[in-house]
Design an enzyme around this catalytic site. Structure first.
Site, mmCIF file in Angstrom:
data_model
loop_
_atom_site.group_PDB
_atom_site.id
_atom_site.type_symbol
_atom_site.label_atom_id
_atom_site.label_comp_id
_atom_site.label_asym_id
_atom_site.label_seq_id
_atom_site.Cartn_x
_atom_site.Cartn_y
_atom_site.Cartn_z
ATOM 1 N N HIS A 168 0.862 -1.206 0.000
ATOM 2 C CA HIS A 168 0.000 0.000 0.000
ATOM 3 C C HIS A 168 0.894 1.251 0.000
ATOM 4 O O HIS A 168 1.748 1.377 -0.860
ATOM 5 C CB HIS A 168 -0.931 -0.095 1.219
ATOM 6 C CG HIS A 168 -2.055 0.889 1.284
ATOM 7 N ND1 HIS A 168 -2.464 1.666 0.250
ATOM 8 C CD2 HIS A 168 -2.887 1.206 2.319
ATOM 9 C CE1 HIS A 168 -3.483 2.420 0.622
ATOM 10 N NE2 HIS A 168 -3.754 2.177 1.882
ATOM 11 N N HIS B 21 -2.256 -2.303 -9.700
ATOM 12 C CA HIS B 21 -3.279 -1.679 -8.852
ATOM 13 C C HIS B 21 -4.538 -2.535 -8.901
ATOM 14 O O HIS B 21 -4.888 -3.095 -9.929
ATOM 15 C CB HIS B 21 -3.604 -0.260 -9.346
ATOM 16 C CG HIS B 21 -4.249 0.583 -8.313
ATOM 17 N ND1 HIS B 21 -5.601 0.552 -8.073
ATOM 18 C CD2 HIS B 21 -3.731 1.463 -7.427
ATOM 19 C CE1 HIS B 21 -5.884 1.382 -7.085
ATOM 20 N NE2 HIS B 21 -4.771 1.958 -6.673
ATOM 21 N N ASP C 223 2.640 5.471 -6.500
ATOM 22 C CA ASP C 223 3.882 5.384 -5.718
ATOM 23 C C ASP C 223 5.127 5.283 -6.577
ATOM 24 O O ASP C 223 6.241 5.336 -6.047
ATOM 25 C CB ASP C 223 3.805 4.162 -4.787
ATOM 26 C CG ASP C 223 2.764 4.366 -3.697
ATOM 27 O OD1 ASP C 223 1.900 3.485 -3.536
ATOM 28 O OD2 ASP C 223 2.788 5.424 -3.057
HETATM 29 C C1 SDX Z 1 -1.459 2.091 -3.301
HETATM 30 O O1 SDX Z 1 -6.182 0.668 -3.265
HETATM 31 C C2 SDX Z 1 -5.706 1.810 -3.529
HETATM 32 O O2 SDX Z 1 -6.356 2.684 -4.076
HETATM 33 C C3 SDX Z 1 -4.255 2.030 -3.094
HETATM 34 C C4 SDX Z 1 -3.627 3.355 -3.463
HETATM 35 C C5 SDX Z 1 -4.276 4.512 -2.744
HETATM 36 O O3 SDX Z 1 -4.188 5.647 -3.240
HETATM 37 O O4 SDX Z 1 -4.807 4.301 -1.627
HETATM 38 O O5 SDX Z 1 -3.735 3.557 -4.861
HETATM 39 C C6 SDX Z 1 -2.162 3.385 -3.061
HETATM 40 O O6 SDX Z 1 -1.406 1.289 -2.414
HETATM 41 C C7 SDX Z 1 -0.902 1.801 -4.659
HETATM 42 C C8 SDX Z 1 -0.274 0.372 -4.768
HETATM 43 C C9 SDX Z 1 1.133 0.400 -4.167
HETATM 44 N N1 SDX Z 1 1.674 -0.970 -4.106
HETATM 45 C C10 SDX Z 1 2.626 -1.379 -4.927
HETATM 46 O O7 SDX Z 1 3.073 -0.713 -5.836
HETATM 47 C C11 SDX Z 1 3.160 -2.776 -4.606
HETATM 48 C C12 SDX Z 1 3.314 -3.583 -5.899
HETATM 49 N N2 SDX Z 1 1.972 -3.868 -6.430
HETATM 50 C C13 SDX Z 1 1.376 -5.170 -6.106
HETATM 51 O O8 SDX Z 1 1.704 -5.661 -4.855
HETATM 52 C C14 SDX Z 1 -0.094 -5.228 -6.506
HETATM 53 O O9 SDX Z 1 -0.183 -4.765 -7.785
HETATM 54 C C15 SDX Z 1 -1.132 -4.516 -5.653
HETATM 55 C C16 SDX Z 1 -1.019 -4.860 -4.222
HETATM 56 C C17 SDX Z 1 -1.023 -3.038 -5.817
HETATM 57 C C18 SDX Z 1 -2.520 -4.952 -6.166
HETATM 58 O O10 SDX Z 1 -2.660 -6.271 -5.845
HETATM 59 P P1 SDX Z 1 -3.933 -7.103 -6.375
HETATM 60 O O11 SDX Z 1 -4.982 -6.226 -6.914
HETATM 61 O O12 SDX Z 1 -4.295 -8.072 -5.305
HETATM 62 O O13 SDX Z 1 -3.353 -7.844 -7.630
HETATM 63 P P2 SDX Z 1 -2.767 -9.303 -7.606
HETATM 64 O O14 SDX Z 1 -1.733 -9.412 -6.538
HETATM 65 O O15 SDX Z 1 -3.919 -10.254 -7.593
HETATM 66 O O16 SDX Z 1 -2.047 -9.337 -9.024
HETATM 67 C C19 SDX Z 1 -2.703 -9.844 -10.158
HETATM 68 C C20 SDX Z 1 -1.562 -10.490 -10.971
HETATM 69 C C21 SDX Z 1 -0.818 -11.565 -10.192
HETATM 70 O O17 SDX Z 1 -0.251 -12.448 -11.132
HETATM 71 P P3 SDX Z 1 -1.074 -13.822 -11.530
HETATM 72 O O18 SDX Z 1 -1.370 -14.526 -10.216
HETATM 73 O O19 SDX Z 1 -2.315 -13.337 -12.234
HETATM 74 O O20 SDX Z 1 -0.108 -14.575 -12.408
HETATM 75 O O21 SDX Z 1 -0.591 -9.484 -11.285
HETATM 76 C C22 SDX Z 1 0.648 -9.822 -10.654
HETATM 77 C C23 SDX Z 1 0.321 -10.806 -9.550
HETATM 78 O O22 SDX Z 1 1.437 -11.649 -9.275
HETATM 79 N N3 SDX Z 1 1.186 -8.579 -10.115
HETATM 80 C C24 SDX Z 1 2.473 -8.242 -10.144
HETATM 81 C C25 SDX Z 1 2.533 -6.967 -9.571
HETATM 82 N N4 SDX Z 1 1.299 -6.575 -9.222
HETATM 83 C C26 SDX Z 1 0.481 -7.582 -9.553
HETATM 84 N N5 SDX Z 1 3.567 -8.892 -10.598
HETATM 85 C C27 SDX Z 1 4.738 -8.251 -10.456
HETATM 86 N N6 SDX Z 1 4.878 -6.996 -9.917
HETATM 87 C C28 SDX Z 1 3.799 -6.339 -9.472
HETATM 88 N N7 SDX Z 1 3.910 -5.125 -8.961
#
Ligand code: SDX
Length: 432
Positions: free
Chosen positions: A267, A308, A366
């Site tokens: 997050h 996201h 971010d």
């Molecule tokens: C914020 O919710 C909000 O609005 C949050 C926010 C706000 O203003 O409040 O926007 C702020 O928190 C932004 C996000 C910051 N976090 C990161 O940048 C951390 C990296 N991102 C990931 O951890 C992830 O993308 C999340 C946590 C942001 C979202 O997670 P989800 O929606 O649960 O997505 P997921 O984990 O189910 O991913 C779907 C697929 C998966 O692969 P498969 O299982 O389909 O093969 O996408 C892949 C994930 O492994 N994936 C990534 C990835 N993000 C998702 N793979 C590599 N790197 C990534 N960053």
């Protein structure tokens, strides 16, 4: 009253029920499953709340497909260009843009609450200088309810309003004190003649022994970044605030819980993690190796600042911050800042990669914010603190909306239990 419904049939029993569909002004409709358990005896299952609306809200709307973000209906691009953070704060709290008089009155109210109780300063002495500032923020903000008993009656609208003003006003002071504590310098008192962001920069970077001028470019950049971070509908930290607030906990304790949730690298902690990731990548030639790590399911590494839950297109905030990077670096930093160049190249290469394209993974808010914080002289471990300052506006607005919701009741999710069935206690002598 809902006129549309969905029919759900339990194919085990053949029973069918009608569930009402509610339609908002924008975005997907919502199926009211409130009677699901009573009618079917099942609970619904949605880990991470991917398909679950927890509440009604009129504050922020996100269209993930279009990459659209509206605060009270106003596009984030227009607010970023034309508004100010405290005007956005007023908009969040009062639903409408203020008149000039209303804005001036609001500014005076916030300004009046920038100081913190002197005895709070000794609280910081209990932390080591290398304590993570988010750990201090959770503790100090949570302790505010020990000082402000006169604004913790959540059923009193006046208490709610003054608590909201106190939280918005004091976050910069508390945050700057975290930074000063970490570098062993004296805390700087707020200067109420300064702007909200000017005050923060002054409290962080001025020293008692020499004069300090707030840089207008830095002040404007920080104000715009705070606008972009102010709210984001029912994200993890805001949902934490709503859940804590649903038990009638006081607003200071609720915001402390939101700070704790924001800290996680999935997050708000991602902005700090992005800088560590870019430092680790170090050079454009290493990008392919790190992209492979990000795609490797056996490797816990994720591309920080990418992906996201809602945005399946560009996060409009990331686009605005990336544009701001160019401006701030050209005025305050190095136009060819190696970290920014690396981030741009990483985005370019990742967005050409099928793994990221297929999963619609784009830079989020971010990904670039740390580049700007760094140029402003803000240390990496303070990046999420900056996010918390800005998001306090959204947190208190969402908390006030929740408290004022006539349907509001304590949030208490159920579970799918997979533990042991009932069994009798076994004395030591009979245990294997
Ligand atoms: C914020 O919710 C909000 O609005 C949050 C926010 C706000 O203003 O409040 O926007 C702020 O928190 C932004 C996000 C910051 N976090 C990161 O940048 C951390 C990296 N991102 C990931 O951890 C992830 O993308 C999340 C946590 C942001 C979202 O997670 P989800 O929606 O649960 O997505 P997921 O984990 O189910 O991913 C779907 C697929 C998966 O692969 P498969 O299982 O389909 O093969 O996408 C892949 C994930 O492994 N994936 C990534 C990835 N993000 C998702 N793979 C590599 N790197 C990534 N960053």
């Amino acid at each position: 009253m809902a006129k549309d419904t969905v029919s759900v049939t339990d194919n085990v029993t053949g029973k069918t029920i009608e569930l009402p569909i509610y339609h908002g002004t924008l975005g997907p409709g919502a199926v009211d499953i409130g009677k699901f358990f009573r009618e079917f005896g099942y609970v619904t299952f949605d880990p991470g709340f991917v398909s679950t609306a927890s509440c009604r809200s009129s504050i922020t709307y996100i269209d993930g497909e279009k990459g659209q973000l509206l605060y009270r209906g106003y596009p984030i691009e227009q607010l970023a260009e034309k508004s100010s953070f405290l005007e956005v704060a007023y908009l969040m709290l009062h639903s409408e843009l203020p008149s000039q008089d209303e804005q001036q009155a609001f500014l005076e109210k916030i300004t009046r609450h920038t100081m913190i109780n002197e005895s709070l300063k000794s609280f910081y002495q209990g932390f080591n200088h290398d304590a993570h500032p988010m750990a201090i923020m959770v503790g100090v903000v949570g302790s505010l309810s020990a000082f402000y008993h006169d604004s913790t009656d959540i059923r009193n609208p006046e208490h709610r309003e003054i608590a909201a003003h106190r939280l918005i006003a004091k976050m910069p002071t508390i945050a700057a004190a975290c930074y000063k504590h970490s570098i062993g310098e004296p805390f700087i008192y707020p200067q109420n003649a300064l702007s909200y962001c000017g005050n923060l920069l002054n409290m962080m970077f001025s020293m008692p022994c020499e004069s300090y001028e707030v840089d207008p470019v830095a002040q404007k950049a920080l104000d715009m970044i705070f606008i972009l971070h102010a709210d984001h509908e029912q994200n993890a930290s805001t949902s934490t605030i709503r859940l804590a607030g649903s038990s009638a906990a006081n607003p200071f304790a609720c915001v402390a819980s939101g700070i704790a949730a924001l800290w996680g690298p999935a997050h708000g902690g991602a902005n700090e993690a992005v800088l560590h990731m870019l430092d680790e990548i170090g050079d454009v030639k290493n990008i392919p190796k790190f992209l492979e790590k990000a795609k490797d399911k056996e490797d816990p590494f994720r591309l920080m600042g990418f992906g996201h839950r809602i945005y399946k297109n560009f996060d409009p905030r990331a686009t605005l911050i990336r544009k701001m990077c160019h401006e701030v670096l050209s005025k305050l930093g190095d136009e060819n800042d190696p970290l920014f160049e690396l981030a741009l190249k990483l985005e370019e290469i990742a967005l050409q990669d099928d793994y990221f394209k297929q999963r619609q993974l784009y830079p989020n808010v971010d990904f670039y914010s740390g580049i700007i914080y760094k140029v402003l002289g803000i240390p990496t471990n303070m990046f999420t603190v900056m996010f918390a300052i800005a998001r306090t506006v959204g947190w208190v607005a969402q908390w006030m909306e929740m408290i004022g919701d006539p349907d509001q009741r304590i949030a208490r999710p159920r579970q799918l239990y997979e533990g042991p069935v009932m069994r009798d206690y076994v004395e030591f002598s009979k245990r294997s």
